[in-house]
Design a protein around this motif. Structure first.
Motif, PDB file in Angstrom:
ATOM      1  N   ALA A  62      18.278   3.968 -69.824  1.00  0.00           N
ATOM      2  CA  ALA A  62      18.386   2.711 -69.060  1.00  0.00           C
ATOM      3  C   ALA A  62      19.450   2.955 -68.008  1.00  0.00           C
ATOM      4  O   ALA A  62      20.282   3.857 -68.163  1.00  0.00           O
ATOM      5  N   SER A  63      19.458   2.168 -66.960  1.00  0.00           N
ATOM      6  CA  SER A  63      20.559   2.273 -65.998  1.00  0.00           C
ATOM      7  C   SER A  63      21.803   1.634 -66.621  1.00  0.00           C
ATOM      8  O   SER A  63      21.756   1.117 -67.745  1.00  0.00           O
ATOM      9  N   GLY A  64      22.908   1.638 -65.896  1.00  0.00           N
ATOM     10  CA  GLY A  64      24.178   1.150 -66.434  1.00  0.00           C
ATOM     11  C   GLY A  64      24.099  -0.261 -66.981  1.00  0.00           C
ATOM     12  O   GLY A  64      24.744  -0.599 -67.982  1.00  0.00           O
ATOM     13  N   THR A  65      23.295  -1.084 -66.355  1.00  0.00           N
ATOM     14  CA  THR A  65      23.169  -2.479 -66.785  1.00  0.00           C
ATOM     15  C   THR A  65      22.691  -2.553 -68.237  1.00  0.00           C
ATOM     16  O   THR A  65      23.098  -3.441 -68.987  1.00  0.00           O
ATOM     17  N   GLY A  66      21.845  -1.605 -68.633  1.00  0.00           N
ATOM     18  CA  GLY A  66      21.359  -1.577 -70.019  1.00  0.00           C
ATOM     19  C   GLY A  66      22.514  -1.378 -70.987  1.00  0.00           C
ATOM     20  O   GLY A  66      22.598  -2.049 -72.026  1.00  0.00           O
ATOM     21  N   ALA A  67      23.416  -0.467 -70.646  1.00  0.00           N
ATOM     22  CA  ALA A  67      24.559  -0.205 -71.546  1.00  0.00           C
ATOM     23  C   ALA A  67      25.504  -1.406 -71.566  1.00  0.00           C
ATOM     24  O   ALA A  67      26.100  -1.721 -72.604  1.00  0.00           O
ATOM     25  N   THR A 189      28.878   3.396 -69.195  1.00  0.00           N
ATOM     26  CA  THR A 189      28.791   4.034 -67.888  1.00  0.00           C
ATOM     27  C   THR A 189      27.368   4.556 -67.656  1.00  0.00           C
ATOM     28  O   THR A 189      26.507   4.373 -68.512  1.00  0.00           O
ATOM     29  N   ALA A 190      27.148   5.149 -66.479  1.00  0.00           N
ATOM     30  CA  ALA A 190      25.765   5.488 -66.105  1.00  0.00           C
ATOM     31  C   ALA A 190      25.683   6.871 -65.477  1.00  0.00           C
ATOM     32  O   ALA A 190      26.648   7.390 -64.915  1.00  0.00           O
ATOM     33  N   SER A 191      24.483   7.439 -65.556  1.00  0.00           N
ATOM     34  CA  SER A 191      24.274   8.835 -65.158  1.00  0.00           C
ATOM     35  C   SER A 191      24.420   9.113 -63.669  1.00  0.00           C
ATOM     36  O   SER A 191      24.814  10.206 -63.267  1.00  0.00           O
ATOM     37  N   PRO A 198      20.425  12.091 -61.788  1.00  0.00           N
ATOM     38  CA  PRO A 198      19.742  10.903 -61.258  1.00  0.00           C
ATOM     39  C   PRO A 198      19.964   9.660 -62.123  1.00  0.00           C
ATOM     40  O   PRO A 198      20.420   9.758 -63.268  1.00  0.00           O
ATOM     41  N   PRO A 199      19.630   8.493 -61.587  1.00  0.00           N
ATOM     42  CA  PRO A 199      19.694   7.258 -62.383  1.00  0.00           C
ATOM     43  C   PRO A 199      18.724   7.351 -63.552  1.00  0.00           C
ATOM     44  O   PRO A 199      17.741   8.096 -63.499  1.00  0.00           O
ATOM     45  N   GLY A 200      18.986   6.592 -64.595  1.00  0.00           N
ATOM     46  CA  GLY A 200      18.018   6.517 -65.692  1.00  0.00           C
ATOM     47  C   GLY A 200      18.619   6.667 -67.068  1.00  0.00           C
ATOM     48  O   GLY A 200      17.972   6.343 -68.070  1.00  0.00           O
TER      49      GLY A 200
END
Ligand code: PLP
Length: 369
Positions: A62-67, A189-191, A198-200
């Motif tokens: 998921a993108s950062g919002t998911g976390a 945090t996010a990838s 990449p995002p995801g």
């Protein structure tokens, strides 16, 4: 459509190094098989080093919002009182997420472009003892300010013993955030930011206090249920089909990051952040953040000069210079533009941005100094 070579200077997604692009094109594997077990165990161990934590860490597709959503739904119940600290668009969004799931959010708002005042946090916690958790954005990407999380955490955890939920989407892996040292309960945090992939994917750590809260948290959850993530990680799997390609990239990215050394990464970001800020100031531009100690080392927000059309400036930088900057967000949409300098970034990338700005600014009516 072929994407031309660009100097991508948005604060995420960031450019991805060539060897990571290559690593991501490896064949698919069975995500319930032995190769995946090795992959997920390796990235989890390495993520813990980057998070500077002994806490559990999970990779979510998921993108950062998911976390961020995971942090909320795994620790809170409808009707819980939450203190939401906000000094920008992402602080607001964290509060909106908790509200969407039924938390009663008391918003403590600060000037956009300024820091969160830790004394205000202490006063709010003193006034409302019922507060169960505090939401804070470490690095406010919309304003280019890194808040004083160490002091805020000292108050939230050390003085009031509340749960601390941290949005570290644009800070972790770039600027210091010792999760255990500062006793942060859930950190997300996010990838596509400091991790150069990449995002995801997003990554989340959860402390002992976080797990205690999870036992009674009643917000609805399914995809982002961290109890499921824990159970599956025990068998070397994730509950749902993971983004394998991004995980191949993550494995190499983490190896590169640990080879560079986490402190060296922080120093590189500090040096490039400072270089970016002094470069734009020398040109006669004004930074949104007036406090150099709190200026972000991952993104710089610059005021659009009087009489200049910010959208035109960002547009010409892209079409004439192949430099992709970000505009403002929310109520600052027209007032600022932003240069991202996180993850895969060198001083040369920033020199290119500054040189391009010098050429473009006169075309939009500003004479660069
Ligand atoms: N929080 C912060 C501070 C961010 O910078 C971002 C993205 O830019 C987000 C949250 C949202 O993350 P994502 O777009 O990966 O869902």
């Amino acid at each position: 459509m072929e994407i031309p070579r660009q100097n991508l200077r948005t604060p995420g997604p960031t450019p991805v190094p060539e060897d990571i692009v290559e690593a991501m094109s490896q064949p698919m594997i069975n995500h319930r098989g032995p190769e995946f077990l090795e992959l997920v165990n390796e990235v989890t161990e390495k993520l813990k080093q980057v998070f500077m934590t002994q806490n559990d860490v999970y990779v979510l597709t998921a993108s950062g919002t998911g976390a961020l959503e995971a942090a909320i739904v795994n620790t809170l119940s409808q009707g819980d009182q939450v203190l939401g600290l906000s000094a920008g668009a992402f602080g607001d969004r964290f509060c909106d997420t908790a509200e969407a799931y039924g938390a009663e959010v008391r918003r403590l708002e600060f000037e956009w472009g300024g820091p969160i005042d830790p004394d205000g946090v202490r006063d709010a916690l003193r006034e409302t003892p019922e507060i169960k958790a505090v939401l804070v954005t470490h690095n406010e990407t919309s304003t280019g300010v890194t808040h004083d999380l160490e002091t805020i955490a000292g108050i939230v955890k050390g003085e009031f013993h509340k749960l601390l939920l941290v949005d570290a989407v644009s800070s972790l892996g770039c600027v210091a955030l010792p999760v255990d040292g500062w006793k942060c309960d859930l950190v997300a945090t996010a990838s596509q930011k400091g991790f150069m992939i990449p995002p995801g994917l997003s990554f989340i750590s959860i402390s002992h206090d976080g797990w205690e809260a999870q036992k009674t948290a009643a917000m609805p959850r399914f995809y982002f249920d961290l109890a499921a993530a824990r159970e599956y990680l025990g068998t070397g799997q994730t509950p749902w089909t993971p983004n394998l390609s991004a995980l191949y990239g993550l494995r190499l990215a983490l190896t590169k990051m640990l080879d560079e050394g986490i402190e060296n990464i922080f120093d590189r970001h500090a040096g490039i952040g400072q270089f970016t800020r002094s470069g734009v100031v020398e040109m006669g531009l004004e930074l949104l953040c007036r406090d150099e100690r709190r200026a972000s080392n991952t993104v710089t927000a610059i005021r659009v000069p009087a009489g200049v059309d910010g959208a035109k400036l960002v547009g010409l930088m892209r079409t004439e210079e192949q430099v992709v900057l970000a505009g403002g967000q929310g109520k600052l949409a027209r007032d600022i533009f932003r240069i991202g300098h996180l993850g895969h970034v060198t001083r040369e990338d920033i020199i290119e941005v500054l040189e391009a700005l010098k050429r473009v600014l006169p075309k939009v009516g500003f004479s660069a100094g």
